[in-house]
Scaffold this active site. Structure first.
Site, PDB file in Angstrom:
ATOM      1  N   ASP A  27       0.811  -1.211   0.000  1.00 33.39           N
ATOM      2  CA  ASP A  27       0.000   0.000   0.000  1.00 33.39           C
ATOM      3  C   ASP A  27       0.848   1.266   0.000  1.00 33.39           C
ATOM      4  O   ASP A  27       0.321   2.373   0.131  1.00 33.39           O
ATOM      5  CB  ASP A  27      -0.918   0.004   1.231  1.00 33.39           C
ATOM      6  CG  ASP A  27      -0.125  -0.114   2.537  1.00 33.39           C
ATOM      7  OD1 ASP A  27       0.776  -0.963   2.606  1.00 33.39           O
ATOM      8  OD2 ASP A  27      -0.419   0.633   3.485  1.00 33.39           O
ATOM      9  N   TYR A 147       0.633   2.146  15.487  1.00 30.20           N
ATOM     10  CA  TYR A 147       1.977   2.654  15.731  1.00 30.20           C
ATOM     11  C   TYR A 147       1.933   3.864  16.666  1.00 30.20           C
ATOM     12  O   TYR A 147       1.072   4.740  16.503  1.00 30.20           O
ATOM     13  CB  TYR A 147       2.651   3.086  14.430  1.00 30.20           C
ATOM     14  CG  TYR A 147       2.758   1.993  13.407  1.00 30.20           C
ATOM     15  CD1 TYR A 147       3.663   0.944  13.557  1.00 30.20           C
ATOM     16  CD2 TYR A 147       1.948   2.007  12.275  1.00 30.20           C
ATOM     17  CE1 TYR A 147       3.761  -0.064  12.614  1.00 30.20           C
ATOM     18  CE2 TYR A 147       2.029   0.998  11.322  1.00 30.20           C
ATOM     19  CZ  TYR A 147       2.941  -0.036  11.496  1.00 30.20           C
ATOM     20  OH  TYR A 147       3.024  -1.026  10.559  1.00 30.20           O
ATOM     21  N   LYS A 178      -0.826  -5.446  14.070  1.00 30.37           N
ATOM     22  CA  LYS A 178       0.522  -5.286  13.529  1.00 30.37           C
ATOM     23  C   LYS A 178       1.206  -4.142  14.264  1.00 30.37           C
ATOM     24  O   LYS A 178       0.676  -3.030  14.323  1.00 30.37           O
ATOM     25  CB  LYS A 178       0.445  -4.979  12.035  1.00 30.37           C
ATOM     26  CG  LYS A 178       1.760  -4.577  11.389  1.00 30.37           C
ATOM     27  CD  LYS A 178       1.541  -4.238   9.924  1.00 30.37           C
ATOM     28  CE  LYS A 178       2.792  -3.704   9.255  1.00 30.37           C
ATOM     29  NZ  LYS A 178       2.574  -3.398   7.814  1.00 30.37           N
TER      30      LYS A 178
END
Length: 272
Positions: A27, A147, A178
């Protein structure tokens, strides 16, 4: 019925025997443009599929361009979040696709990106909550990329903030989360232990050599990780197919780094 549908779809993006996965995110064109390795999507996907990757991540507009119609099957995860490096606020992710639209495109799963610790965290978490509900309603597996990135973060690789990031994905109803690798198996074990859903690691920036990548993968798996979601260190490799084979041997078969390096040398050209 939606739980059965989700279970079937999860098997399309994970190894049904081991419960582990090798995902190759593609992506990057949205955030940084058509970088090396992603100019020809069909070729890029073909290479990682041949290596045994379980799934790829794409934005909706590239699904048609990357559809091969032949060769080894590979799971499709449609990414719903976007921002560009040209923005004044690149850490502020915006929803650009819906769960229903991803289903119509043939997705096996969807993914969303949330950055914690910046001024737009509130909006991203609100979007996450809505997507989590819709994914559960449709029986679609949800991969959450979380994140710690923003003005309130001192180090985005600190084990405590990554533990927190993984737990946010869990608390919000994701099926897989993730996060960045913390640098060692010992510290990453703390991340995995605080999360009830499968945890996969991000590949991060392009590394200087193959050994660093394979050691990172092995460290994550030894800590109880569920696999990897590695982009540039795969599709920008001199031989992406061989690199995926080596990574998959660690993730699915539990081989050590030396054995994985041997697989890479035997089946590919080697070199980053």
């Amino acid at each position: 019925m939606t739980e059965l549908g989700k279970h079937i779809r999860m098997e399309r993006i994970m190894n049904r025997n081991t419960g582990t996965t090798v995902i190759v995110p593609m992506d990057h064109g949205m955030s940084v443009g058509p970088i090396r390795g992603l100019t020809d999507m069909k070729t890029a996907i073909q290479k990682v599929a041949e290596g045994g990757a379980n799934a790829i991540v794409e934005h909706k507009g590239l699904v048609r361009a990357g559809h091969r119609g032949q060769g080894r099957d590979i799971g499709l995860i449609v990414h719903l979040s976007a921002s560009t490096c040209l923005s004044l606020y690149p850490n502020a992710k915006t929803l650009v696709c819906t769960v229903e639209e991803a289903i119509k495109l043939g997705a096996d799963a969807i993914s969303i990106h949330v950055n914690l610790g910046n001024g737009y965290e509130k909006e991203m978490l609100k979007d996450f909550g809505r997507i989590s509900y819709e994914a559960r309603t449709w029986g679609m597996p949800l991969l959450a990329m979380i994140y710690p990135r923003g003005e309130n973060i001192t180090s985005e690789f600190d084990v405590e903030v990554i533990r927190h990031a993984a737990r946010v994905g869990d608390e919000m109803g994701a099926d897989i989360v993730k996060v960045s690798y913390t640098g060692s198996s010992e510290t990453f074990r703390q991340v995995v232990s605080g999360c009830s859903i499968p945890v996969v690691i991000a590949g991060g920036p392009k590394m200087s050599n193959d050994l660093e990548v394979l050691e990172m993968v092995k460290g994550a798996m030894d800590a109880g990780g569920a696999g990897v979601s590695i982009g540039r260190n795969v599709f920008q490799h001199a031989d992406p197919t061989a690199m995926v084979r080596a990574i998959a041997a660690i993730v699915h078969d539990g081989v050590d780094v030396d054995a994985a390096t041997g697989i890479l040398k035997r089946t590919g050209r080697g070199g980053a």
